[in-house]
Design an enzyme around this catalytic site. Structure first.
Site, PDB file in Angstrom:
ATOM      1  N   ARG A  33       1.039  -1.278   0.125  1.00  0.00           N
ATOM      2  CA  ARG A  33       0.009   0.140  -0.006  1.00  0.00           C
ATOM      3  C   ARG A  33       0.927   1.306   0.098  1.00  0.00           C
ATOM      4  O   ARG A  33       1.896   1.319   1.049  1.00  0.00           O
ATOM      5  CB  ARG A  33      -0.966   0.195   1.276  1.00  0.00           C
ATOM      6  CG  ARG A  33      -1.957  -1.081   1.138  1.00  0.00           C
ATOM      7  CD  ARG A  33      -2.855  -1.050   0.004  1.00  0.00           C
ATOM      8  NE  ARG A  33      -3.840  -2.031  -0.081  1.00  0.00           N
ATOM      9  CZ  ARG A  33      -5.068  -1.879  -0.952  1.00  0.00           C
ATOM     10  NH1 ARG A  33      -4.885  -0.901  -1.623  1.00  0.00           N
ATOM     11  NH2 ARG A  33      -5.847  -2.712  -0.613  1.00  0.00           N
ATOM     12  N   ALA A  53     -11.209  -7.211  -0.772  1.00  0.00           N
ATOM     13  CA  ALA A  53     -11.873  -6.019  -0.795  1.00  0.00           C
ATOM     14  C   ALA A  53     -11.886  -5.172  -1.943  1.00  0.00           C
ATOM     15  O   ALA A  53     -10.769  -5.072  -2.470  1.00  0.00           O
ATOM     16  CB  ALA A  53     -11.756  -5.042   0.479  1.00  0.00           C
ATOM     17  N   GLU A  86      -9.899 -11.205  -6.620  1.00  0.00           N
ATOM     18  CA  GLU A  86      -8.267 -11.190  -5.886  1.00  0.00           C
ATOM     19  C   GLU A  86      -8.077 -12.703  -5.557  1.00  0.00           C
ATOM     20  O   GLU A  86      -6.744 -12.703  -5.420  1.00  0.00           O
ATOM     21  CB  GLU A  86      -8.683 -10.421  -4.870  1.00  0.00           C
ATOM     22  CG  GLU A  86      -8.760  -8.929  -5.099  1.00  0.00           C
ATOM     23  CD  GLU A  86      -8.758  -7.828  -3.783  1.00  0.00           C
ATOM     24  OE1 GLU A  86      -8.747  -8.436  -2.558  1.00  0.00           O
ATOM     25  OE2 GLU A  86      -8.997  -6.658  -3.913  1.00  0.00           O
ATOM     26  N   GLY A  98     -14.362  11.409  10.540  1.00  0.00           N
ATOM     27  CA  GLY A  98     -13.785  12.741  10.742  1.00  0.00           C
ATOM     28  C   GLY A  98     -13.457  13.222   9.392  1.00  0.00           C
ATOM     29  O   GLY A  98     -13.500  14.674   9.076  1.00  0.00           O
ATOM     30  N   GLU A 134     -16.914   7.547   3.232  1.00  0.00           N
ATOM     31  CA  GLU A 134     -16.793   6.112   2.826  1.00  0.00           C
ATOM     32  C   GLU A 134     -17.599   5.061   3.777  1.00  0.00           C
ATOM     33  O   GLU A 134     -17.544   5.433   5.231  1.00  0.00           O
ATOM     34  CB  GLU A 134     -15.282   5.534   2.596  1.00  0.00           C
ATOM     35  CG  GLU A 134     -15.111   4.180   2.440  1.00  0.00           C
ATOM     36  CD  GLU A 134     -13.659   3.574   2.438  1.00  0.00           C
ATOM     37  OE1 GLU A 134     -13.721   2.449   2.000  1.00  0.00           O
ATOM     38  OE2 GLU A 134     -12.848   4.478   3.086  1.00  0.00           O
ATOM     39  N   GLU A 178      -5.415  -4.276 -13.668  1.00  0.00           N
ATOM     40  CA  GLU A 178      -3.774  -3.860 -14.047  1.00  0.00           C
ATOM     41  C   GLU A 178      -3.426  -2.913 -13.223  1.00  0.00           C
ATOM     42  O   GLU A 178      -3.866  -1.934 -12.427  1.00  0.00           O
ATOM     43  CB  GLU A 178      -4.283  -2.730 -15.441  1.00  0.00           C
ATOM     44  CG  GLU A 178      -3.135  -2.451 -16.150  1.00  0.00           C
ATOM     45  CD  GLU A 178      -3.367  -1.579 -17.449  1.00  0.00           C
ATOM     46  OE1 GLU A 178      -2.329  -0.799 -17.747  1.00  0.00           O
ATOM     47  OE2 GLU A 178      -4.220  -1.935 -18.167  1.00  0.00           O
ATOM     48  N   GLU A 232      -2.353  -4.209 -10.282  1.00  0.00           N
ATOM     49  CA  GLU A 232      -2.558  -4.805  -8.964  1.00  0.00           C
ATOM     50  C   GLU A 232      -1.807  -5.922  -8.873  1.00  0.00           C
ATOM     51  O   GLU A 232      -1.617  -6.798  -9.657  1.00  0.00           O
ATOM     52  CB  GLU A 232      -4.158  -5.201  -9.031  1.00  0.00           C
ATOM     53  CG  GLU A 232      -4.462  -5.677  -7.409  1.00  0.00           C
ATOM     54  CD  GLU A 232      -6.108  -5.983  -7.555  1.00  0.00           C
ATOM     55  OE1 GLU A 232      -6.409  -5.672  -6.277  1.00  0.00           O
ATOM     56  OE2 GLU A 232      -6.625  -6.200  -8.628  1.00  0.00           O
TER      57      GLU A 232
END
Length: 184
Positions: free
Chosen positions: A62, A74, A95, A114, A118, A137, A139
């Site tokens: 990430r 996810a 995935e 805050g 989402e 693409e 990933e």
């Protein structure tokens, strides 16, 4: 208790995934303030459960925190109004290469109230059968199979640092403890 009222809204960034706004609001006491927030399309997250008591998680890099994370499968809703269960099914197969005949909705939670709207929809997947992994693409991820109890323990110990994955695993654990005599 009174709500804040939007007086003016300005979109300051329009990205592929996120839109960022700066709003002027009226506070309940009449004063004005500024709220900066992110418009996110929402997402679905899945805890797969195999009959032998194992699960699959994905390990991927990430970019914002610049590290690898162990996560539940996810993905985001691709369009407004897209069915979260459809997204959960799609992301599980894309995935991990597994399809679920049964999805159980565990909860829908806001992970960062805050600064974002989402909403993540959490599911437990059962009755799994082989499908076809199709990574997007760009990933890159590793599918990691482990005992579900081990994943629960990692989440409880804070070893799974991704909040959506920890929430998904703890929700699944609570559901299974309440509804199943044995995991699997």
């Amino acid at each position: 208790m009174a709500e804040e009222q939007t007086l003016r809204s300005e979109q300051v960034f329009d990205g592929r995934l996120l839109k960022v706004y700066r709003d002027e609001v009226a506070l309940p006491d009449g004063r004005h303030s500024v709220r900066e927030w992110i418009d996110h399309p929402g997402a679905s997250a899945v805890v797969p459960l195999f009959p032998d008591g194992t699960t699959v998680l994905v390990r991927q890099f990430r970019y914002p925190p610049r590290r690898f994370f162990l996560e539940v499968p996810a993905g985001k809703l691709d369009r407004p109004g897209e069915d979260p269960e459809t997204v959960a099914r799609r992301e599980l197969e894309e995935e991990t290469g597994w399809q679920a005949r049964t999805l159980i909705h565990l909860a829908s939670l806001y992970p960062c109230i805050g600064y974002s709207n989402e909403l993540i929809h959490f599911y437990l997947a059962r009755d799994l059968e082989p499908g076809r992994q199709q990574l997007a693409e760009g990933e890159w991820l590793e599918v990691v199979r482990m005992p579900l109890e081990e994943a629960f323990a990692k989440a409880r110990r804070g070893e799974i640092a991704d909040m959506k994955s920890t929430a998904a695993l703890l929700l699944a654990e609570a559901f299974l403890q309440k509804n199943d005599k044995a995991v699997g």
